[in-house]
Design a protein around this motif. Structure first.
Motif, short mmCIF file in Angstrom:
data_model
loop_
_atom_site.label_atom_id
_atom_site.label_comp_id
_atom_site.label_asym_id
_atom_site.label_seq_id
_atom_site.Cartn_x
_atom_site.Cartn_y
_atom_site.Cartn_z
N VAL A 26 -18.58 24.31 -14.39
CA VAL A 26 -18.78 26.43 -14.22
C VAL A 26 -18.89 27.33 -15.15
CG1 VAL A 26 -19.54 27.72 -13.08
CG2 VAL A 26 -19.95 25.60 -12.14
N TYR A 27 -17.60 26.26 -15.21
CA TYR A 27 -16.31 27.79 -16.11
C TYR A 27 -16.95 27.49 -17.30
CZ TYR A 27 -11.98 30.08 -18.39
OH TYR A 27 -11.18 30.54 -19.01
N PHE A 28 -16.71 26.79 -18.10
CA PHE A 28 -17.12 26.07 -19.32
C PHE A 28 -18.33 27.06 -19.65
CE2 PHE A 28 -13.38 23.84 -19.22
CZ PHE A 28 -12.45 24.51 -20.58
N MET A 29 -20.05 26.66 -18.79
CA MET A 29 -20.54 27.12 -19.05
C MET A 29 -21.09 28.81 -19.77
SD MET A 29 -22.95 25.11 -19.26
CE MET A 29 -24.86 24.78 -19.77
N ILE A 30 -20.16 28.90 -18.22
CA ILE A 30 -20.42 30.48 -17.73
C ILE A 30 -19.84 31.21 -19.32
CG2 ILE A 30 -19.64 33.30 -16.75
CD1 ILE A 30 -19.65 31.29 -14.67
N GLU A 31 -18.67 31.00 -19.67
CA GLU A 31 -17.55 31.15 -21.93
C GLU A 31 -19.23 30.77 -21.53
OE1 GLU A 31 -14.47 28.99 -22.59
OE2 GLU A 31 -13.96 31.07 -23.04
N TYR A 32 -19.73 29.39 -22.55
CA TYR A 32 -20.23 29.69 -23.17
C TYR A 32 -21.41 30.53 -23.27
CZ TYR A 32 -23.96 26.61 -26.22
OH TYR A 32 -24.50 26.21 -26.92
N ILE A 33 -22.51 30.64 -21.82
CA ILE A 33 -23.45 31.32 -22.06
C ILE A 33 -22.81 32.23 -22.84
CG2 ILE A 33 -25.26 32.79 -20.79
CD1 ILE A 33 -25.49 29.84 -19.56
N SER A 34 -22.32 33.28 -22.49
CA SER A 34 -22.05 34.49 -22.20
C SER A 34 -21.54 34.97 -23.93
CB SER A 34 -20.36 35.28 -21.58
OG SER A 34 -19.23 34.64 -21.90
N HIS A 35 -21.06 34.22 -24.91
CA HIS A 35 -20.30 33.89 -26.06
C HIS A 35 -22.42 34.20 -26.74
CE1 HIS A 35 -16.49 33.36 -26.03
NE2 HIS A 35 -16.36 33.06 -26.87
N GLU A 36 -22.79 33.05 -25.78
CA GLU A 36 -24.51 32.65 -27.01
C GLU A 36 -24.63 34.03 -26.76
OE1 GLU A 36 -25.75 30.44 -28.30
OE2 GLU A 36 -24.17 29.72 -28.89
N GLU A 37 -24.47 35.06 -25.72
CA GLU A 37 -26.00 36.27 -25.54
C GLU A 37 -25.31 37.17 -26.40
OE1 GLU A 37 -28.55 36.92 -23.03
OE2 GLU A 37 -28.93 34.50 -24.06
N THR A 38 -23.85 37.52 -26.08
CA THR A 38 -23.16 38.33 -27.34
C THR A 38 -23.80 38.03 -28.25
OG1 THR A 38 -21.41 37.35 -25.18
CG2 THR A 38 -21.34 39.63 -27.31
N ASP A 39 -23.18 36.61 -28.85
CA ASP A 39 -23.66 36.45 -30.49
C ASP A 39 -25.35 36.77 -30.39
OD1 ASP A 39 -21.36 35.59 -30.90
OD2 ASP A 39 -22.20 33.21 -31.12
N GLU A 40 -26.12 36.58 -29.97
CA GLU A 40 -27.48 37.04 -30.16
C GLU A 40 -27.69 38.71 -30.06
OE1 GLU A 40 -31.70 35.53 -27.36
OE2 GLU A 40 -29.62 34.48 -27.74
#
Lengths: 412, 226
Positions: A26-40
């Motif tokens: 869950v931790y890494f998933m949230i982190e990954y999604i938040s990076h992706e969204e920010t990059d986008e």
């Protein structure tokens, strides 16, 4: 521990590592999604600014981007993580950064876009909330489901168990309830076969004992009756007397041995199942009365310490146990010897003087261990068998080669 | 006295019948359940000696049930090879008077029959006298002429056993089995029988009677009064 309880505990224990792994996920998933969204987001912003520049040939306002650096060129847009001091909180805060170049009036300008990232403490906090929530929900449903479902599924198993517990070999075989579950049905069938085998063995053994005993004792009775007759008619003929006497005494000894062996066989076949609470103190007292004359004839001194003692056993077998031990102490004693009897709630012990003995005392419990003086040596074997039946601990010790002591420790 | 012996083994039946006839009893025999069943309804017996295991559709216990309903005053002695307590209790509960486990000595059977007869008709018959010795079986007292004898339990039992079998040779095993039953092997290691008989003789002769107990060398003893 109950099956259901055990299932619950095991299931719950397994939830812990699963939840631990899950929380990392869950931790890494949230982190990954938040990076992706920010990059986008930053990419869209970059595209918007480039479009804007192409349309109006105008650089973006300083206030809408993080930085504009003149004379710097990036061949392609670059993403970067960075920590910046947030003056309001006075702490370092993670940011995502996008650098790209715009050529404005033949000069390279590097534009820097920044966007706040989720802090690792924020992600951890979220993770913990999610996991705890999940854990509660899963545990609750597991407890309810196991109780509801397992109770129903295991019902035939408990029914079988109840039948087995109340099963007695002398009673008819139990009928197990049919189950739709294959494993339980197999269990019931196997148990049925085993119990039938057991009951057949028990009955065959019992019948064989009875028949063998009946035939043997009847014919021994004929031998004895006829030797008695010969003794009465041969009194003038002294040469005939010793062989007739030998036949007579061999026949009576044989019947004694057969009775003892029959008893042993019946004990090991567990035919004595009439368990009640037996008062050993009064058994010892009444058994002593039987031997009182024998004891006084040989001038044996008797020392008894009898406390109350109750055991759960077949009354007949308890009587045989006490009787055989006391008889043994009288029979293998010496003139002017002694017998010391102690009885308390935990232990019954008989010590007596006797002839010198050098061998291994435990061999005394073997059948036919002592053939001298016409002893059959089965008395103590019977005692041992009874002790084994009731899981009493028995000890035979010899002190100074001529003080024999047998102690029986009752199960508490 | 009329006795019916019910036993399925012909050889044992013959031995028992011969002994009872020599004791001056009128003795009839039955080898199977139907035969015994017929006889108990045709004739009247004082005593039934009955084996539990019988061929022919019924057991000795059934015979006891029948005779108790038909002729309750008949004395019943069960002889059985089944040394099981349940059988013994069942037999006695049905109304049998005594229970003898096979194998038994004829002297023992005779003593049991006589004891049963004494109990059955005890008007005047609970006294036995042989020579100048008399036994009052109701009060367990023994007299030589008019002098009371103080006997121990075993000494009394031995004397009564002798008196039931006068003139018969009693082996040491028979005597031991009579007074100690299943504990008779106690006699193996010590000569308890010898001690008891010695004391018994001493007590009888001290009151002036001649010693009635004759040793039969290598066998046992015999009781003879003039």
């Amino acid at each position: 521990m109950k099956l259901l309880r055990r299932t619950l505990i095991a299931t719950t224990l397994w939830l812990i590592p699963i939840m631990l792994l899950g929380s990392f996920f869950v931790y890494f998933m949230i982190e990954y999604i938040s990076h992706e969204e920010t990059d986008e987001f930053l990419t869209y912003e970059m595209e918007r600014l480039i479009d804007y520049h192409e349309k109006y040939n105008n650089l973006p306002e300083f206030s809408t981007v993080a930085e504009i650096i003149p004379d710097t060129k990036y061949n392609k847009p670059v993403f970067k993580d960075t920590l910046l001091l947030e003056p309001g909180d006075n702490e370092m805060v993670p940011y995502r950064e996008l650098r790209f170049s715009i050529i404005h009036n033949n000069t390279d300008f590097a534009v820097v876009l920044r966007h706040l990232l989720l802090g690792s403490d924020d992600i951890a906090e979220g993770t913990i909330f999610i996991i705890i929530g999940l854990l509660l929900a899963i545990s609750l449903s597991v407890i309810i489901l196991i109780n509801l479902v397992a109770d129903k599924i295991w019902k035939p198993f408990y029914a079988t168990l109840d039948r087995l517990k109340s099963f007695k070999i002398t009673e008819p075989l139990p009928k197990f309830t049919k189950s739709k579950i294959d494993e339980f049905e197999t269990l019931n069938l196997t148990l049925g076969t085993l119990l039938k085998q057991l009951a057949d063995d028990y009955r065959n053994n019992k019948e064989f004992n009875e028949n063998a005993s009946h035939e043997l004792q009847t014919h021994l009775a004929i031998i004895r009756a006829n030797t008695e007759k010969l003794l009465a008619t041969n009194q003038e003929n002294e040469d005939n007397i010793p062989p007739i006497t030998k036949i007579h005494s061999a026949a009576s000894q044989l019947s004694q041995i057969q009775k003892s062996l029959l008893l042993l066989s019946k004990i090991s076949n567990r035919e004595y199942s009439n368990i009640s609470t037996v008062d050993l103190q009064s058994l010892v007292k009444s058994s002593l009365e039987t031997f009182a004359e024998a004891i006084s004839l040989r001038n044996i001194s008797l020392d008894t310490t009898l406390d109350t003692c109750f055991i759960d056993a077949d009354a007949g077998l308890a009587g045989i146990l006490i009787n055989n031990l006391l008889k043994n102490a009288v029979k293998h004693n010496i003139s002017n010897g002694f017998i010391r009897i102690e009885l308390n709630a935990q232990c019954f012990s008989v010590a007596n003087s006797g002839d010198l003995f050098d061998g291994d005392p435990s061999a005394m419990f073997e059948r036919f261990s002592k053939g001298e003086k016409g002893n059959t040596g089965i008395g103590l074997a019977i005692v041992k068998q009874i002790c084994e039946l009731y899981e009493f601990h028995i000890e035979y010790s010899i002190k100074d080669k001529n003080i024999h002591k047998i102690s029986i420790f009752f199960r508490n | 006295m009329k006795v019916l012996v019910i036993e399925d083994n012909p050889k044992l039946l013959e031995a028992i019948a011969e002994t009872l006839v020599s004791e001056k009893y009128v003795c009839e025999t039955a080898l199977s359940y139907p035969e015994a069943h017929e006889k108990i309804f045709l004739y009247r017996y004082d005593i039934l000696v009955v084996d539990i295991n019988l061929p022919g559709g019924g057991s000795g216990l059934d015979i006891i049930r029948k005779i108790k309903a038909h002729e309750p005053s008949t004395g019943i002695i069960v002889i059985s090879a089944r040394n099981s307590l349940e059988n013994k209790i069942e037999g006695l509960e049905l109304g049998a008077d005594d229970y003898l486990t096979k194998p038994f000595d004829m002297a023992e059977l005779v003593a049991r029959i006589k004891a049963l007869l004494r109990r059955r008709n005890f008007m005047g018959s609970d006294k036995i006298s042989m020579g100048n010795i008399s036994i009052d079986t109701a009060n367990r007292e023994v007299w030589v002429d008019n002098n009371a004898l103080e006997l121990t339990r075993s000494e009394y039992d031995i004397l009564l056993f002798f008196s039931s079998n006068p003139g018969r040779v009693l082996t040491r095993e028979s005597i031991a089995e009579h007074i100690w039953g299943d504990n008779m092997d106690l006699a193996d290691s010590f000569d308890f029988i010898y001690s008891h008989i010695k004391n018994l003789r001493k007590k009888i002769t001290s009151k002036g009677a001649t010693d009635p107990i004759k040793a039969v060398y290598g066998v046992g003893y015999k009781f003879e009064t003039e």
